[in-house]
Design a protein around this motif. Structure first.
Motif, mmCIF file in Angstrom:
data_model
loop_
_atom_site.group_PDB
_atom_site.id
_atom_site.type_symbol
_atom_site.label_atom_id
_atom_site.label_comp_id
_atom_site.label_asym_id
_atom_site.label_seq_id
_atom_site.Cartn_x
_atom_site.Cartn_y
_atom_site.Cartn_z
ATOM 1 N N GLU A 103 23.376 -0.102 -14.865
ATOM 2 C CA GLU A 103 24.217 -1.287 -14.972
ATOM 3 C C GLU A 103 25.664 -0.846 -14.803
ATOM 4 O O GLU A 103 25.938 0.344 -14.712
ATOM 5 N N GLU A 104 26.581 -1.794 -14.798
ATOM 6 C CA GLU A 104 27.971 -1.465 -14.463
ATOM 7 C C GLU A 104 28.553 -0.328 -15.285
ATOM 8 O O GLU A 104 29.161 0.581 -14.758
ATOM 9 N N HIS A 105 28.361 -0.375 -16.597
ATOM 10 C CA HIS A 105 29.025 0.621 -17.436
ATOM 11 C C HIS A 105 28.074 1.580 -18.138
ATOM 12 O O HIS A 105 28.489 2.401 -18.926
ATOM 13 N N ARG A 106 26.778 1.455 -17.865
ATOM 14 C CA ARG A 106 25.862 2.387 -18.530
ATOM 15 C C ARG A 106 24.601 2.627 -17.701
ATOM 16 O O ARG A 106 24.216 1.800 -16.870
ATOM 17 N N LYS A 107 24.001 3.770 -17.969
ATOM 18 C CA LYS A 107 22.742 4.136 -17.309
ATOM 19 C C LYS A 107 21.744 4.501 -18.403
ATOM 20 O O LYS A 107 22.097 5.205 -19.339
ATOM 21 N N TYR A 108 20.541 4.002 -18.274
ATOM 22 C CA TYR A 108 19.518 4.341 -19.269
ATOM 23 C C TYR A 108 18.139 4.205 -18.623
ATOM 24 O O TYR A 108 18.009 3.698 -17.504
ATOM 25 N N THR A 109 17.103 4.679 -19.340
ATOM 26 C CA THR A 109 15.741 4.502 -18.828
ATOM 27 C C THR A 109 14.974 3.577 -19.759
ATOM 28 O O THR A 109 15.313 3.445 -20.931
ATOM 29 N N GLU A 110 13.967 2.936 -19.192
ATOM 30 C CA GLU A 110 13.201 1.953 -19.962
ATOM 31 C C GLU A 110 11.741 2.024 -19.521
ATOM 32 O O GLU A 110 11.448 2.182 -18.333
ATOM 33 N N VAL A 111 10.821 1.916 -20.478
ATOM 34 C CA VAL A 111 9.390 1.907 -20.145
ATOM 35 C C VAL A 111 8.953 0.455 -19.972
ATOM 36 O O VAL A 111 9.220 -0.380 -20.833
ATOM 37 N N ILE A 112 8.304 0.167 -18.821
ATOM 38 C CA ILE A 112 7.862 -1.215 -18.583
ATOM 39 C C ILE A 112 6.375 -1.259 -18.228
ATOM 40 O O ILE A 112 5.832 -0.329 -17.638
ATOM 41 N N LEU A 113 5.745 -2.360 -18.626
ATOM 42 C CA LEU A 113 4.359 -2.644 -18.245
ATOM 43 C C LEU A 113 4.444 -3.653 -17.108
ATOM 44 O O LEU A 113 5.088 -4.694 -17.237
ATOM 45 N N ASP A 114 3.825 -3.327 -15.979
ATOM 46 C CA ASP A 114 4.016 -4.132 -14.776
ATOM 47 C C ASP A 114 2.706 -4.220 -14.005
ATOM 48 O O ASP A 114 1.730 -3.538 -14.322
ATOM 49 N N THR A 115 2.712 -5.047 -12.945
ATOM 50 C CA THR A 115 1.560 -5.048 -12.035
ATOM 51 C C THR A 115 1.589 -3.748 -11.234
ATOM 52 O O THR A 115 2.657 -3.136 -11.087
ATOM 53 N N PRO A 116 0.433 -3.297 -10.708
ATOM 54 C CA PRO A 116 0.414 -2.009 -9.994
ATOM 55 C C PRO A 116 1.280 -1.970 -8.745
ATOM 56 O O PRO A 116 1.883 -2.966 -8.345
ATOM 57 N N LYS A 117 1.306 -0.767 -8.138
ATOM 58 C CA LYS A 117 2.189 -0.412 -7.027
ATOM 59 C C LYS A 117 2.232 -1.468 -5.905
ATOM 60 O O LYS A 117 3.287 -1.926 -5.500
ATOM 61 N N THR A 118 1.055 -1.857 -5.385
ATOM 62 C CA THR A 118 0.983 -2.880 -4.327
ATOM 63 C C THR A 118 -0.182 -3.805 -4.666
ATOM 64 O O THR A 118 -0.962 -3.533 -5.577
ATOM 65 N N LYS A 119 -0.327 -4.890 -3.886
ATOM 66 C CA LYS A 119 -1.444 -5.823 -4.168
ATOM 67 C C LYS A 119 -2.799 -5.132 -3.971
ATOM 68 O O LYS A 119 -3.782 -5.474 -4.619
ATOM 69 N N ASN A 120 -2.862 -4.133 -3.090
ATOM 70 C CA ASN A 120 -4.118 -3.392 -2.889
ATOM 71 C C ASN A 120 -4.470 -2.542 -4.109
ATOM 72 O O ASN A 120 -5.620 -2.139 -4.290
ATOM 73 N N SER A 121 -3.435 -2.218 -4.917
ATOM 74 C CA SER A 121 -3.670 -1.394 -6.104
ATOM 75 C C SER A 121 -4.381 -2.169 -7.215
ATOM 76 O O SER A 121 -4.924 -1.576 -8.131
ATOM 77 N N ILE A 122 -4.354 -3.503 -7.132
ATOM 78 C CA ILE A 122 -5.124 -4.318 -8.081
ATOM 79 C C ILE A 122 -6.556 -4.297 -7.551
ATOM 80 O O ILE A 122 -6.839 -4.849 -6.490
ATOM 81 N N ARG A 123 -7.445 -3.594 -8.262
ATOM 82 C CA ARG A 123 -8.758 -3.331 -7.676
ATOM 83 C C ARG A 123 -9.828 -3.161 -8.749
ATOM 84 O O ARG A 123 -9.509 -3.074 -9.933
ATOM 85 N N GLU A 124 -11.065 -3.101 -8.295
ATOM 86 C CA GLU A 124 -12.205 -2.856 -9.183
ATOM 87 C C GLU A 124 -12.851 -1.547 -8.753
ATOM 88 O O GLU A 124 -13.147 -1.357 -7.569
ATOM 89 N N ILE A 125 -13.055 -0.646 -9.714
ATOM 90 C CA ILE A 125 -13.659 0.653 -9.414
ATOM 91 C C ILE A 125 -14.971 0.768 -10.198
ATOM 92 O O ILE A 125 -14.962 0.689 -11.426
ATOM 93 N N PRO A 126 -16.100 0.949 -9.507
ATOM 94 C CA PRO A 126 -17.363 1.129 -10.232
ATOM 95 C C PRO A 126 -17.329 2.427 -11.049
ATOM 96 O O PRO A 126 -16.778 3.434 -10.613
ATOM 97 N N MET A 127 -17.917 2.380 -12.243
ATOM 98 C CA MET A 127 -17.970 3.586 -13.085
ATOM 99 C C MET A 127 -19.175 4.441 -12.680
ATOM 100 O O MET A 127 -20.233 3.910 -12.323
ATOM 101 N N THR A 128 -19.021 5.748 -12.787
ATOM 102 C CA THR A 128 -20.157 6.641 -12.573
ATOM 103 C C THR A 128 -21.111 6.508 -13.775
ATOM 104 O O THR A 128 -20.697 6.050 -14.849
ATOM 105 N N LYS A 129 -22.346 6.929 -13.583
ATOM 106 C CA LYS A 129 -23.329 6.840 -14.680
ATOM 107 C C LYS A 129 -22.870 7.635 -15.899
ATOM 108 O O LYS A 129 -23.007 7.194 -17.038
#
Length: 308
Positions: free
Chosen positions: A175-201
Motif C-alpha cells: 500500500e502507499e505507506h506500508r508493505k506487509y504480508t497476509e494469508v488468504i483463503l481463495d479459489t485455486p490458481k485457475t478454473k481448471n484447478s477446481i477439480r475432482e481427484i479420485p482417491m487411491t485404494k
C-alpha cells in the motif's frame, strides 16, 4: 500528437483500474513485479521504447532472473503500456523482445520410486495429520496451498473423491505507506484447478475410519478450525525429509513425483493434465513427457519395421 504522461502515473492509474477485475493474489503478484522491477527502470520515462525493454531484459538475465520471471514481468509491462495507449496517455509502440537461446535444460525434482515407497510406508506406520498431507500430495498431485486449504468435507469417502476447490497462500500487500504480508483463503490458481481427484485404494483405506470421527469443517493438516499456512507446512516437510535421511527436495517435487508416476504407468496425457489442474495439456507435456533412450530406440525400431 499525444502528450506523453510519465510512466509511473500510468502505472498508478492502471493499478486502480486492474484492482477491480482480478483476484487479490493476482493483483499482489502484479504489484510485486511492478515495485521490484518495472518502476525502478521505467518509472521516470515518458515513452517506453522497444530498445529500453530489450536492454532491461538483458540486464535482468545478467542479474540471474529466469526467462519465465522476465516473461511474467513483460506481460505486466505490456498490459500497462496498452492501457496507457488506450487512454491517450502514451503512444502505442510494438515491442518485440528477443531472448538468447536457453542452453541449459531445467530439471525438475522427482522422488525415485524406492524413496517414494519408503515415505508412503513410513506414513502408514507413523500416522499424523501433517504426515497425511504428504501422503495425499504423493497420491493426488495437489499443490501445497491446496493441501493446506483441504477440509475433511472435501474428502468424499462415499465416492472416493477429493474435491479441490480452495487454496491458501501468503500474499504481499503493498500500500502507499506500508508493505506487509497476509494469508488468504481463495479459489485455486485457475478454473481448471477446481477439480475432482479420485482417491487411491490405500488412501481411501487410511481416510475412511478417520472420517467417522472428525469434524467436517476442520482442516485436514491441523484437524482444527484453523489451517496451517504453506510456509509453516514447508518447514515441517523439510524436517520430515531430514528425519528419514532423504535428499532435500522442494515440496512441489511431491506433485512432480505424482505426475511422473502417472506417466510411467502409461496414463494418457490428457487425464494426467486434468488431474493436475493444468490449464492446457502442453504444460503437462513440456514438464513430464521426456522419452528416455529405451523409448527412442523402440520408436526407431517400429519406424524401420514399417519400411521392411
Amino acid at each position: 500528437m499525444i502528450a506523453e504522461t510519465k510512466f509511473s502515473k500510468i502505472v498508478a492509474l492502471w493499478k486502480e483500474d486492474k484492482k477491480q477485475y482480478v483476484k487479490r493474489s493476482t493483483f499482489a503478484a502484479y504489484t510485486l513485479l511492478i515495485e521490484n522491477h518495472i518502476l525502478p527502470t521505467f518509472g521516470e520515462m515518458a515513452l517506453v521504447e522497444e530498445q529500453d525493454v530489450q536492454t532491461f531484459v538483458f540486464r535482468k538475465l545478467n542479474e540471474g532472473l529466469s526467462h519465465k520471471t522476465i516473461k511474467d514481468i513483460l506481460i505486466v509491462l505490456k498490459m500497462i503500456l496498452r492501457f496507457g495507449a488506450k487512454n491517450q496517455m502514451t503512444e502505442y509502440r510494438q515491442i518485440d523482445i528477443k531472448f538468447p537461446t536457453e542452453r541449459d535444460k531445467h530439471s525438475i525434482d522427482i522422488l525415485n520410486r524406492s524413496h517414494q515407497k519408503q515415505i508412503m510406508e513410513y506414513i502408514r506406520l507413523h500416522f499424523t495429520f501433517k504426515n497425511l498431507g504428504i501422503y495425499i500430495c504423493l497420491s493426488a498431485g495437489m499443490r501445497i496451498g491446496e493441501i493446506c486449504a483441504l477440509t475433511w468435507d472435501d474428502l468424499d469417502v462415499e465416492n472416493g473423491i477429493i474435491h479441490v476447490r480452495k487454496t491458501i497462500q501468503r500474499i504481499y500487500v503493498i500500500e502507499e505507506h506500508r508493505k506487509y504480508t497476509e494469508v488468504i483463503l481463495d479459489t485455486p490458481k485457475t478454473k481448471n484447478s477446481i477439480r475432482e481427484i479420485p482417491m487411491t485404494k490405500n488412501l481411501l483405506k487410511m481416510i475412511r475410519p478417520i472420517k467417522k470421527i472428525v469434524n467436517g469443517n476442520f482442516y485436514v493438516l491441523t484437524n482444527e478450525p484453523k489451517p496451517t499456512e504453506p510456509r509453516t507446512y514447508r518447514n515441517y516437510y523439510k524436517q520430515f525429509m531430514q528425519s528419514l535421511g532423504l535428499p532435500l527436495m522442494k515440496f512441489h517435487g511431491l506433485r512432480h513425483s505424482f505426475a511422473t508416476r502417472c506417466i510411467e504407468s502409461k496414463c494418457d496425457y490428457k487425464t494426467v493434465s486434468v488431474l493436475l489442474g493444468h490449464s492446457n495439456i502442453s504444460t503437462t507435456l513440456n514438464l513430464y513427457v521426456h522419452p528416455n533412450l529405451e523409448q527412442k530406440k523402440r520408436c526407431m525400431e517400429q519406424m524401420s519395421r514399417l519400411l521392411r
